[in-house]
Motif scaffolding. Structure first.
Motif, PDB file in Angstrom:
ATOM      1  N   SER A 146      -5.761   5.285  -4.200  1.00 38.99           N
ATOM      2  CA  SER A 146      -5.841   5.041  -2.761  1.00 38.99           C
ATOM      3  C   SER A 146      -6.451   6.242  -2.067  1.00 38.99           C
ATOM      4  O   SER A 146      -7.163   6.112  -1.095  1.00 38.99           O
TER       5      SER A 146
ATOM      6  N   ASN B 240       0.796  -1.234   0.000  1.00 43.08           N
ATOM      7  CA  ASN B 240       0.000   0.000   0.000  1.00 43.08           C
ATOM      8  C   ASN B 240       0.826   1.281   0.000  1.00 43.08           C
ATOM      9  O   ASN B 240       0.270   2.379   0.029  1.00 43.08           O
TER      10      ASN B 240
ATOM     11  N   ASP C 248      -1.300   2.947  -5.321  1.00 47.59           N
ATOM     12  CA  ASP C 248      -0.489   2.084  -4.459  1.00 47.59           C
ATOM     13  C   ASP C 248       0.529   1.303  -5.299  1.00 47.59           C
ATOM     14  O   ASP C 248       0.741   1.598  -6.481  1.00 47.59           O
TER      15      ASP C 248
END
Ligand code: ATP
Ligand code: MG
Length: 632
Positions: free
Chosen positions: A453, A233, A254
């Motif tokens: 994200s 991430n 990510d």
């Protein structure tokens, strides 16, 4: 072959197991502890705890099996050069670039802004960044200084990588003066600027800050910089959208989810394999360039063809000559490019042997049927539309023919792609629309791997922008209208917000309006996109002059119009310049004070303005019409 319906159902009903299987398409230094973490909706974190690296997956892992295979072919019809890099050579170049970046102090988590023409070094720089865990932000090379400056201030890069110049249709565009001006305008100052000198335009170098890439590259021959293993991430890059709200949104991507999503898309949507040759005609400054010039094809072990030039220089056969010359198997372009080609005799395209080419994929804007038919008849290959956004990073509507041989329906990019819980919903309530009823294209959480994200540095803005359109419902809005048929095929009907698409360049109406308004004699302005046979759309401005005197005579209006055009060109670049600026005394607005842009656009395109119940002053609309089409 499996049934696509079942494939899709499993992907959304059992996302964890489904995506864990797809995750095997990429290399992991350490496996994920958890496929999906949804504990902070609407944020989804994929492959939590897994360690990987995009550059390793795109380059290093192919060395053993295909080190000698071309990885990147670069063709510039602007400079008349062609070059090819095998995976081994690409590995070498990326390592040298990474070594140079480290020598300039770039560390994991630092941002690197890449403002480059379509040259191999742009791809080397992207790959070098992700190799060392730095976060790249590529800014399209055609952007003017002010646009570049806002992005520099938002991303706050430690390093800017640029070049002396780009070239478009034979015209050299010097980048260094634009960059210098942007750095002057920006409040953030990057420590270093790395410059690739193509010998196209003179550069003034600032001692201590500016560095010549060729010289530093020499110093790092045989450099070997290990890939930094990132948690899935951790961000790989930031890519700014065109910014309808004035301030561009930095889409943050990510690492692990993106790698998996791209690897899976190459297989299931693009039906591509290692050794195939992909020619994506976009620019590395756009999301299509990130996903399908650089990362997607390389992760899949393909050869990617990077092209600097237009589709019609030296003549309309050039792309198709390249297909023959390099054995291109997969081509990815945009409807606007096909509309440029449409002026050619289809025989020109067929002059070359296109037998290696399997499919032409198109995306970026609605694919109208005449354009689709024309190109299909010209090249006699399947033409396949797909629909997505910078935010999603990879297609959300397509025909995943790697799963099932699905039929095309003209006018529709296809079915919701596996992983996406895509729904057409009522604009007000967010309730699903029955087939045949127009609604907003929305996504239910969780977004699949590869999607944004967050907005860089602004989680709140991410939630309020994308996830707050339907009170009480956790729905991501695409800001596009769509309609679904009984078979599940979706047709895109345009945007719910306002963006102008000039020859594939996406410009926010608000951004252009802001720049028109920066002219001291302009009081107020509305900018709309108006259909244009060649460019798709052009910007058209309706302005109120500050002093009625300046716009009172035809001469005065003409002069002010010229000044406004220059102002926009200086601030945003020539693509954003309005095709016309008309002067009026009032703009049509709703009672709540919002510009009735849809109505303005309808009038400008000679259509019926539709429902005007909320209009404050109907006279404003008449004025607008009279300004554009003066009564005899
Ligand atoms: P911003 O979000 O700043 O306004 P943008 O939306 O113009 O920028 P992109 O993310 O590159 O920039 O474009 C995505 C949009 O392009 C989609 O939301 C949709 O409106 C349009 N689009 C993309 N592909 C297709 C397609 N195949 N058919 C119809 N429209 C498409
Ligand atoms: Mg958008």
């Amino acid at each position: 072959m499996a049934s696509y319906q079942a494939f899709h159902a499993r992907s959304v009903d059992e996302p964890g197991p489904f995506w864990s299987e797809q995750a095997r398409l990429v290399d992991w230094h350490a496996p994920a502890a958890q496929p999906l973490d949804l504990s902070h909706p609407p944020f989804s974190r994929w492959f939590v705890g897994g360690l990987t690296n995009l550059c390793h997956n795109a380059v290093d892992r192919h060395l053993a099996e295909r080190g000698g295979q071309p990885a990147l072919i670069h063709v510039s019809t602007e400079t008349g050069t062609e070059s090819a890099y095998t995976y081994a050579q690409l590995h070498d170049e990326v390592n040298r670039m990474a070594a140079v970046m480290q020598a300039l102090g770039v560390r994991r988590g630092d941002r690197v802004l890449i403002y480059m023409p379509m040259i191999p070094e742009a791809a080397f720089a992207m790959l070098a960044c992700v190799r060392i865990g730095a976060i790249h932000s590529v800014v399209f090379g055609g952007f003017a200084s002010a646009s570049l400056a806002t992005r520099i201030d938002d991303a706050r890069p430690a390093l800017v990588v640029s070049a002396d110049a780009g070239s478009r249709a034979g015209k050299v565009i010097a980048y260094k003066p634009l960059l210098d001006e942007a750095l002057h305008l920006a409040s953030h100052a990057p420590a270093s600027v790395l410059l690739v000198n193509r010998g196209l335009a003179p550069m003034s170098m600032q001692e201590g800050r500016d560095h010549d890439y060729a010289a530093l590259r020499e110093r790092h021959a045989h450099a070997r910089i290990p890939c930094v293993w990132l948690e899935s991430n951790e961000p790989s890059y930031i890519l700014y959208t065109s910014g309808t709200t004035g301030k561009p949104k930095g889409v943050q991507r990510d690492t692990g989810g993106y790698a998996v999503a791209l690897a899976a898309s190459m297989r299931h949507i693009f039906c591509a394999q290692a050794g195939d040759v992909m020619f994506t005609t976009s620019d590395v400054g756009w999301v299509v360039g990130h996903s399908y010039i650089v990362y997607g094809p390389l992760i899949a072990g393909m050869t990617t063809l990077m092209y600097e030039g237009t589709p019609v220089r030296p003549d309309g056969a050039i792309w198709w000559k390249l297909v023959e010359q390099y054995g291109v198997t997969h081509m990815f372009s945009a409807p606007t490019a096909i509309r440029v080609l449409k002026k050619q005799d289809p025989e020109t395209l067929r002059r070359h042997d296109l037998s290696t080419l399997r499919t032409l994929f198109l995306a970026g804007e609605p694919l109208d049927e005449p354009t689709a038919r024309w190109i299909h008849e010209a090249i006699r290959k399947p033409v396949v539309d797909n629909y997505w956004q910078t935010e999603t990073g990879w297609p959300m509507l397509a025909l995943p023919r790697g799963v099932e041989d699905l039929p095309t329906k003209f006018g529709s990019p296809g079915l919701p792609v596996y992983g996406y819980r895509l729904k057409i919903v009522d604009e007000q309530t967010g309730e699903p629309c029955p087939p045949g009823r127009k609604g907003v294209v929305a996504l239910e959480a969780p977004l699949p791997p590869g999607c944004m994200s967050t907005i860089w540095g602004d989680d709140e803005r991410y939630v309020s922008t994308y996830w707050s359109g339907f009170p009480g419902k956790l729905l991501y809005s695409s800001f596009d209208w769509g309609i679904q048929d009984e078979d599940g095929y979706v047709t895109i009907l345009g945007r719910t917000d306002d963006v102008i698409n000039v020859a594939g360049h996406r410009l926010g109406t608000r951004e252009i309006e802001e720049s028109v308004s920066s002219h001291p004699d302009i009081a107020e302005v509305a900018v709309v996109g108006v259909q244009d046979a060649l460019k798709g759309q052009v910007a058209m401005a309706f302005a109120i002059a500050r002093s009625a005197d300046r716009a009172a005579t035809p001469e005065g209006r003409m002069q002010l119009e010229g000044e406004v055009m220059q102002t926009v060109e200086r601030r945003l670049g020539a693509v954003a310049r309005p095709a016309r600026v008309f002067f009026v005394n009032a703009l049509p607005k709703t009672r709540s004070g919002k510009l009735l842009r849809r109505a303005i656009q309808a009038i400008a395109e000679g259509r019926d303005p539709g429902d005007l119940t909320t209009i404050e002053d109907a006279g404003a609309l008449r004025q607008l019409k009279d300004a554009m089409f003066p009564p005899a």
